[in-house]
Design an enzyme around this catalytic site. Structure first.
Site, PDB file in Angstrom:
ATOM      1  N   TYR A  96      55.511 -54.925 -24.608  1.00 41.62           N
ATOM      2  CA  TYR A  96      54.699 -54.158 -25.572  1.00 41.62           C
ATOM      3  C   TYR A  96      53.675 -53.273 -24.853  1.00 41.62           C
ATOM      4  O   TYR A  96      53.360 -52.178 -25.330  1.00 41.62           O
ATOM      5  CB  TYR A  96      54.042 -55.098 -26.598  1.00 41.62           C
ATOM      6  N   VAL A 110      55.227 -50.166 -36.203  1.00 40.93           N
ATOM      7  CA  VAL A 110      54.031 -50.633 -35.511  1.00 40.93           C
ATOM      8  C   VAL A 110      53.289 -49.465 -34.857  1.00 40.93           C
ATOM      9  O   VAL A 110      52.242 -49.647 -34.244  1.00 40.93           O
ATOM     10  CB  VAL A 110      54.364 -51.744 -34.481  1.00 40.93           C
ATOM     11  N   HIS A 127      54.580 -55.335 -40.384  1.00 45.51           N
ATOM     12  CA  HIS A 127      55.120 -55.911 -39.145  1.00 45.51           C
ATOM     13  C   HIS A 127      54.120 -55.817 -37.996  1.00 45.51           C
ATOM     14  O   HIS A 127      54.484 -55.946 -36.835  1.00 45.51           O
ATOM     15  CB  HIS A 127      56.438 -55.220 -38.753  1.00 45.51           C
ATOM     16  N   THR A 157      64.655 -46.395 -43.410  1.00 45.20           N
ATOM     17  CA  THR A 157      64.841 -47.796 -43.006  1.00 45.20           C
ATOM     18  C   THR A 157      66.261 -48.226 -43.316  1.00 45.20           C
ATOM     19  O   THR A 157      66.827 -47.845 -44.346  1.00 45.20           O
ATOM     20  CB  THR A 157      63.786 -48.735 -43.660  1.00 45.20           C
TER      21      THR A 157
HETATM   22  P1  OAD Z   1      66.301 -49.164 -38.068  1.00 40.97           P
HETATM   23  O1  OAD Z   1      66.446 -48.660 -36.681  1.00 40.97           O
HETATM   24  O2  OAD Z   1      67.033 -50.404 -38.435  1.00 40.97           O
HETATM   25  O3  OAD Z   1      66.763 -48.041 -39.102  1.00 40.97           O
HETATM   26  C1  OAD Z   1      66.304 -46.732 -39.040  1.00 40.97           C
HETATM   27  C2  OAD Z   1      66.888 -45.971 -40.200  1.00 40.97           C
HETATM   28  O4  OAD Z   1      66.328 -44.680 -40.216  1.00 40.97           O
HETATM   29  C3  OAD Z   1      68.418 -45.824 -40.161  1.00 40.97           C
HETATM   30  O5  OAD Z   1      68.948 -46.209 -41.417  1.00 40.97           O
HETATM   31  C4  OAD Z   1      68.613 -44.316 -39.898  1.00 40.97           C
HETATM   32  O6  OAD Z   1      69.757 -43.819 -40.578  1.00 40.97           O
HETATM   33  C5  OAD Z   1      67.352 -43.741 -40.501  1.00 40.97           C
HETATM   34  N1  OAD Z   1      66.896 -42.471 -39.902  1.00 40.97           N
HETATM   35  C6  OAD Z   1      66.902 -42.115 -38.592  1.00 40.97           C
HETATM   36  N2  OAD Z   1      66.370 -40.894 -38.429  1.00 40.97           N
HETATM   37  C7  OAD Z   1      66.022 -40.456 -39.663  1.00 40.97           C
HETATM   38  C8  OAD Z   1      65.426 -39.252 -40.147  1.00 40.97           C
HETATM   39  N3  OAD Z   1      65.047 -38.256 -39.333  1.00 40.97           N
HETATM   40  N4  OAD Z   1      65.222 -39.132 -41.482  1.00 40.97           N
HETATM   41  C9  OAD Z   1      65.591 -40.128 -42.324  1.00 40.97           C
HETATM   42  N5  OAD Z   1      66.154 -41.276 -41.927  1.00 40.97           N
HETATM   43  C10 OAD Z   1      66.361 -41.452 -40.606  1.00 40.97           C
HETATM   44  O7  OAD Z   1      64.748 -49.311 -38.344  1.00 40.97           O
HETATM   45  P2  OAD Z   1      63.997 -50.140 -39.499  1.00 40.97           P
HETATM   46  O8  OAD Z   1      64.797 -50.163 -40.742  1.00 40.97           O
HETATM   47  O9  OAD Z   1      62.618 -49.634 -39.565  1.00 40.97           O
HETATM   48  O10 OAD Z   1      60.896 -55.241 -37.170  1.00 40.97           O
HETATM   49  O11 OAD Z   1      63.979 -51.600 -38.868  1.00 40.97           O
HETATM   50  C11 OAD Z   1      63.362 -52.615 -39.609  1.00 40.97           C
HETATM   51  C12 OAD Z   1      62.746 -53.625 -38.677  1.00 40.97           C
HETATM   52  O12 OAD Z   1      63.720 -54.051 -37.745  1.00 40.97           O
HETATM   53  C13 OAD Z   1      61.667 -53.078 -37.799  1.00 40.97           C
HETATM   54  O13 OAD Z   1      60.403 -52.975 -38.417  1.00 40.97           O
HETATM   55  C14 OAD Z   1      61.611 -54.100 -36.701  1.00 40.97           C
HETATM   56  C15 OAD Z   1      63.065 -54.427 -36.532  1.00 40.97           C
HETATM   57  O14 OAD Z   1      63.327 -55.771 -36.414  1.00 40.97           O
HETATM   58  C16 OAD Z   1      60.182 -55.973 -36.319  1.00 40.97           C
HETATM   59  O15 OAD Z   1      60.100 -55.705 -35.139  1.00 40.97           O
HETATM   60  C17 OAD Z   1      59.513 -57.140 -36.919  1.00 40.97           C
END
Ligand code: OAD
Length: 245
Positions: free
Chosen positions: A57, A94, A110, A178
Site C-alpha cells: 500500500y 480507496v 472500502h 463497478t
Molecule cells: P473492477 O476492476 O472489478 O471493475 C471495474 C469496472 O469498471 C469494470 O466493470 C469495467 O468494465 C468498468 N470500467 C472500466 N473503465 C471504465 C470507464 N472508463 N467507464 C465506465 N466503466 C469503466 O473494480 P470494482 O468493481 O471497483 O475491494 O471492484 C470492487 C472491489 O473489488 C474493489 O473496491 C476492491 C476489489 O476487491 C477491496 O479492495 C476491498
C-alpha cells in the site's frame, strides 16, 4: 427520466477512476499490480506478513494521491451543487478523487489509501507518507499496531448502517464503473430496487447483475455522465419553472 428525484444514491467503483490513470482491479495489470489478492488484501495476509502488506500500500499510495479527478468525478460534484435533493456518493475506491473533485457526502466503504488505523487504540491516522509496523500512533504512543485503513477480504465494509438506510430511502440508484462481483456492494442495486428506486448502470459493458438495472448506459463514464447529469439538472429546472417556483 422525466422525473425529479429526492434522494440519489451513487455507487462508484474502479471504473470511474480508470481515466485518471488508476488501473481497475480485474483488468490485466490491474490495481493489485500483479500481486495475488490473497497476499495483499486479506486479513490472513496481514496477520501473516504485515510489513509486506504495508509495503504494497505504501508503493500504491503516491500514484493514487497524485492522480487527478476526471470529468466523471467533476460531473458528480456538479450534480451535488446544482441538484436540489440529497446526492450521496458511496465509493468502493480507496483513492481520493471524489474529494479532489470537490464532492461532498462521500462514504469510502472500502477505506482510504491515506489513512491507517491503530489496532491498539482505534485512532485513525491521516498520512500521505509511508506507514508501517514501526509507525508510532500519535494517540496511544505505541508502535506495531498500524493497519492500512483498507477493508480487506474477511472484514466488514465501513458505514454499512448508513448505507443500508440510504439504499432504502433513495429513489434513484446509479452504479458507475463497478463490475458488480464484490459483495455487499454488488447487492446494493437489489436492495435499492426492492425498495422502489429507479436503477441505472454506467459501464463499458453490461455486468453480471445487469438484470437488476432498469437502464444500462454503455461507454466510458467521462463520455456518458456529462449529458446524463445535464439532463437531470435540466429536468428539475424545467419542472420548477412549469410549476412556477
Ligand atoms: P473492477 O476492476 O472489478 O471493475 C471495474 C469496472 O469498471 C469494470 O466493470 C469495467 O468494465 C468498468 N470500467 C472500466 N473503465 C471504465 C470507464 N472508463 N467507464 C465506465 N466503466 C469503466 O473494480 P470494482 O468493481 O471497483 O475491494 O471492484 C470492487 C472491489 O473489488 C474493489 O473496491 C476492491 C476489489 O476487491 C477491496 O479492495 C476491498
Amino acid at each position: 427520466m422525466e422525473k425529479i428525484y429526492k434522494r440519489i444514491f451513487i455507487l462508484t467503483g474502479a471504473g470511474i477512476s480508470a481515466e485518471s490513470g488508476i488501473g481497475t482491479f480485474r483488468d490485466a495489470n490491474g490495481l493489485w499490480n500483479n500481486h495475488k489478492v490473497e497476499d495483499v488484501a486479506t486479513v490472513e495476509a496481514f496477520e501473516k506478513n504485515p510489513q509486506y502488506v504495508h509495503r504494497f500500500y505504501n508503493e500504491l499510495k503516491p500514484n493514487l494521491l497524485e492522480a487527478k479527478p476526471n470529468l466523471a468525478h467533476l460531473c458528480l460534484t456538479k450534480l451535488q451543487e446544482h441538484y436540489k435533493g440529497q446526492v450521496d456518493i458511496i465509493t468502493q475506491n480507496v483513492d481520493v478523487l471524489h474529494e479532489k473533485a470537490g464532492s461532498k457526502n462521500i462514504y469510502h466503504m472500502h477505506g482510504k489509501i491515506d489513512e491507517a488505523i491503530c489496532l491498539n487504540c482505534g485512532h485513525l491516522l491521516q498520512s500521505n507518507d509511508d506507514v508501517d509496523m514501526s509507525t508510532i500512533c500519535p494517540h496511544c504512543a505505541m508502535a506495531g499496531f498500524m493497519k492500512p485503513n483498507i477493508v480487506f477480504f474477511g472484514e466488514m465494509p465501513l458505514y454499512m448502517p448508513e448505507i443500508e438506510k440510504k439504499l432504502r430511502e433513495c429513489d434513484l440508484f446509479i452504479s458507475i464503473g463497478t463490475s458488480g462481483v464484490v459483495y455487499p456492494a454488488a447487492g446494493f442495486v437489489h436492495t435499492a430496487k426492492y425498495y422502489g428506486a429507479y436503477t441505472i448502470e454506467f459501464n463499458l459493458e453490461k455486468t453480471s447483475n445487469n438484470y437488476l438495472f432498469d437502464e444500462h448506459i454503455s461507454g466510458k463514464c467521462t463520455e456518458t455522465l456529462p449529458q446524463f447529469v445535464e439532463q437531470l439538472i435540466a429536468v428539475q429546472e424545467n419542472m420548477e419553472n412549469e410549476n412556477g417556483y
